[in-house]
Write a protein that holds these residues in place. Structure first.
Motif, PDB file in Angstrom:
ATOM      1  N   GLU A  57       0.840  -1.193   0.000  1.00  0.00           N
ATOM      2  CA  GLU A  57       0.000   0.000   0.000  1.00  0.00           C
ATOM      3  C   GLU A  57       0.877   1.246   0.000  1.00  0.00           C
ATOM      4  N   ARG A  58       0.284   2.340  -0.443  1.00  0.00           N
ATOM      5  CA  ARG A  58       0.982   3.610  -0.416  1.00  0.00           C
ATOM      6  C   ARG A  58       1.189   4.024   1.032  1.00  0.00           C
ATOM      7  N   GLU A  59       2.411   4.439   1.345  1.00  0.00           N
ATOM      8  CA  GLU A  59       2.706   4.807   2.712  1.00  0.00           C
ATOM      9  C   GLU A  59       3.270   6.220   2.806  1.00  0.00           C
ATOM     10  N   PHE A  60       3.003   6.829   3.934  1.00  0.00           N
ATOM     11  CA  PHE A  60       3.457   8.184   4.208  1.00  0.00           C
ATOM     12  C   PHE A  60       4.961   8.209   4.439  1.00  0.00           C
ATOM     13  N   VAL A  61       5.604   9.242   3.904  1.00  0.00           N
ATOM     14  CA  VAL A  61       7.033   9.442   4.129  1.00  0.00           C
ATOM     15  C   VAL A  61       7.280  10.690   4.984  1.00  0.00           C
ATOM     16  N   VAL A  62       6.776  11.825   4.502  1.00  0.00           N
ATOM     17  CA  VAL A  62       7.036  13.078   5.193  1.00  0.00           C
ATOM     18  C   VAL A  62       6.099  14.149   4.659  1.00  0.00           C
ATOM     19  N   ALA A  63       5.831  15.168   5.494  1.00  0.00           N
ATOM     20  CA  ALA A  63       5.034  16.303   5.055  1.00  0.00           C
ATOM     21  C   ALA A  63       5.622  17.589   5.617  1.00  0.00           C
ATOM     22  N   ILE A  64       5.291  18.698   4.946  1.00  0.00           N
ATOM     23  CA  ILE A  64       5.802  20.001   5.363  1.00  0.00           C
ATOM     24  C   ILE A  64       4.677  21.024   5.273  1.00  0.00           C
ATOM     25  N   SER A  65       4.613  21.898   6.260  1.00  0.00           N
ATOM     26  CA  SER A  65       3.566  22.908   6.287  1.00  0.00           C
ATOM     27  C   SER A  65       3.816  23.976   5.232  1.00  0.00           C
ATOM     28  N   TRP A  66       2.839  24.864   5.072  1.00  0.00           N
ATOM     29  CA  TRP A  66       2.929  25.835   3.984  1.00  0.00           C
ATOM     30  C   TRP A  66       4.131  26.756   4.114  1.00  0.00           C
ATOM     31  N   SER A  67       4.536  27.069   5.340  1.00  0.00           N
ATOM     32  CA  SER A  67       5.677  27.969   5.524  1.00  0.00           C
ATOM     33  C   SER A  67       7.000  27.214   5.596  1.00  0.00           C
ATOM     34  N   GLY A  68       6.925  25.905   5.789  1.00  0.00           N
ATOM     35  CA  GLY A  68       8.130  25.125   6.038  1.00  0.00           C
ATOM     36  C   GLY A  68       8.490  25.034   7.501  1.00  0.00           C
ATOM     37  N   GLY A  69       7.689  25.678   8.337  1.00  0.00           N
ATOM     38  CA  GLY A  69       8.007  25.725   9.751  1.00  0.00           C
ATOM     39  C   GLY A  69       7.660  24.467  10.523  1.00  0.00           C
ATOM     40  N   SER A  70       6.872  23.629   9.930  1.00  0.00           N
ATOM     41  CA  SER A  70       6.478  22.380  10.595  1.00  0.00           C
ATOM     42  C   SER A  70       6.687  21.222   9.636  1.00  0.00           C
ATOM     43  N   THR A  71       7.299  20.157  10.130  1.00  0.00           N
ATOM     44  CA  THR A  71       7.503  18.958   9.331  1.00  0.00           C
ATOM     45  C   THR A  71       7.090  17.729  10.140  1.00  0.00           C
ATOM     46  N   TYR A  72       6.807  16.670   9.443  1.00  0.00           N
ATOM     47  CA  TYR A  72       6.331  15.444  10.096  1.00  0.00           C
ATOM     48  C   TYR A  72       6.887  14.275   9.306  1.00  0.00           C
ATOM     49  N   TYR A  73       7.728  13.453   9.947  1.00  0.00           N
ATOM     50  CA  TYR A  73       8.406  12.365   9.283  1.00  0.00           C
ATOM     51  C   TYR A  73       7.895  11.017   9.757  1.00  0.00           C
ATOM     52  N   ALA A  74       7.849  10.076   8.835  1.00  0.00           N
ATOM     53  CA  ALA A  74       7.630   8.695   9.234  1.00  0.00           C
ATOM     54  C   ALA A  74       8.867   8.210   9.979  1.00  0.00           C
ATOM     55  N   ASP A  75       8.670   7.335  10.948  1.00  0.00           N
ATOM     56  CA  ASP A  75       9.793   6.844  11.735  1.00  0.00           C
ATOM     57  C   ASP A  75      10.846   6.157  10.863  1.00  0.00           C
ATOM     58  N   SER A  76      10.405   5.536   9.795  1.00  0.00           N
ATOM     59  CA  SER A  76      11.314   4.766   8.954  1.00  0.00           C
ATOM     60  C   SER A  76      12.330   5.625   8.209  1.00  0.00           C
ATOM     61  N   VAL A  77      12.076   6.915   8.098  1.00  0.00           N
ATOM     62  CA  VAL A  77      12.987   7.797   7.348  1.00  0.00           C
ATOM     63  C   VAL A  77      13.581   8.899   8.206  1.00  0.00           C
ATOM     64  N   LYS A  78      13.151   8.986   9.447  1.00  0.00           N
ATOM     65  CA  LYS A  78      13.627  10.047  10.325  1.00  0.00           C
ATOM     66  C   LYS A  78      15.141   9.954  10.476  1.00  0.00           C
ATOM     67  N   GLY A  79      15.801  11.100  10.315  1.00  0.00           N
ATOM     68  CA  GLY A  79      17.250  11.131  10.424  1.00  0.00           C
ATOM     69  C   GLY A  79      17.976  10.850   9.129  1.00  0.00           C
ATOM     70  N   ARG A  80      17.268  10.356   8.122  1.00  0.00           N
ATOM     71  CA  ARG A  80      17.900  10.064   6.823  1.00  0.00           C
ATOM     72  C   ARG A  80      17.347  10.954   5.709  1.00  0.00           C
ATOM     73  N   PHE A  81      16.083  11.270   5.787  1.00  0.00           N
ATOM     74  CA  PHE A  81      15.429  12.089   4.764  1.00  0.00           C
ATOM     75  C   PHE A  81      15.161  13.483   5.311  1.00  0.00           C
TER      76      PHE A  81
END
Length: 126
Positions: free
Chosen positions: A43-67
């Motif tokens: 299935e399609r899985e979430f990787v990361v997202a960024i807010s409109w200003s760039g001030g907030s980001t949200y990473y999947a645990d599987s890519v945190k620290g690498r992406f």
């Protein structure tokens, strides 16, 4: 919003790639931007997202620290820098967008996004 993802390719494990997603058609800075991926048979899985200003980001645990996700609103483009790639990162990567007034991003489900790019293939060899 029309989205065009690019930058995929073949890389060895431990290598790096940078994906880009160019947007057109609406005011880019009003949109949360996300990256998802889909491996064959999964299935399609979430990787990361960024807010409109760039001030907030949200990473999947599987890519945190690498992406790392970033955006340039002047260029209507969002980037995904991928380092220390692993074979399990192999997938088609999609960028997506959803309009948001909030500058705090929590959108991690595909159903939350209204616009999708065509995908770019990332293959990591072992």
């Amino acid at each position: 919003v029309q989205l065009q993802a690019s930058g995929g390719g073949l890389v060895q494990a431990g290598g790096s790639l940078r994906l880009s997603c160019a947007a057109s058609g609406r005011t880019f800075s009003n949109y949360v931007m996300g990256w998802f991926r889909q491996a064959p048979g999964k299935e399609r899985e979430f990787v990361v997202a960024i807010s409109w200003s760039g001030g907030s980001t949200y990473y999947a645990d599987s890519v945190k620290g690498r992406f790392t996700i970033s955006r340039d609103n002047a260029k209507n483009t969002v980037y995904l820098q991928m380092n220390s790639l692993k074979p399990e990162d192999t997938a088609v990567y999609y960028c997506a967008a959803v309009f948001s007034y909030s500058d705090y991003v929590t959108d991690k489900y595909p159903r939350e996004y209204d616009y999708w790019g065509q995908g770019t293939l990332v293959t990591v060899s072992s």
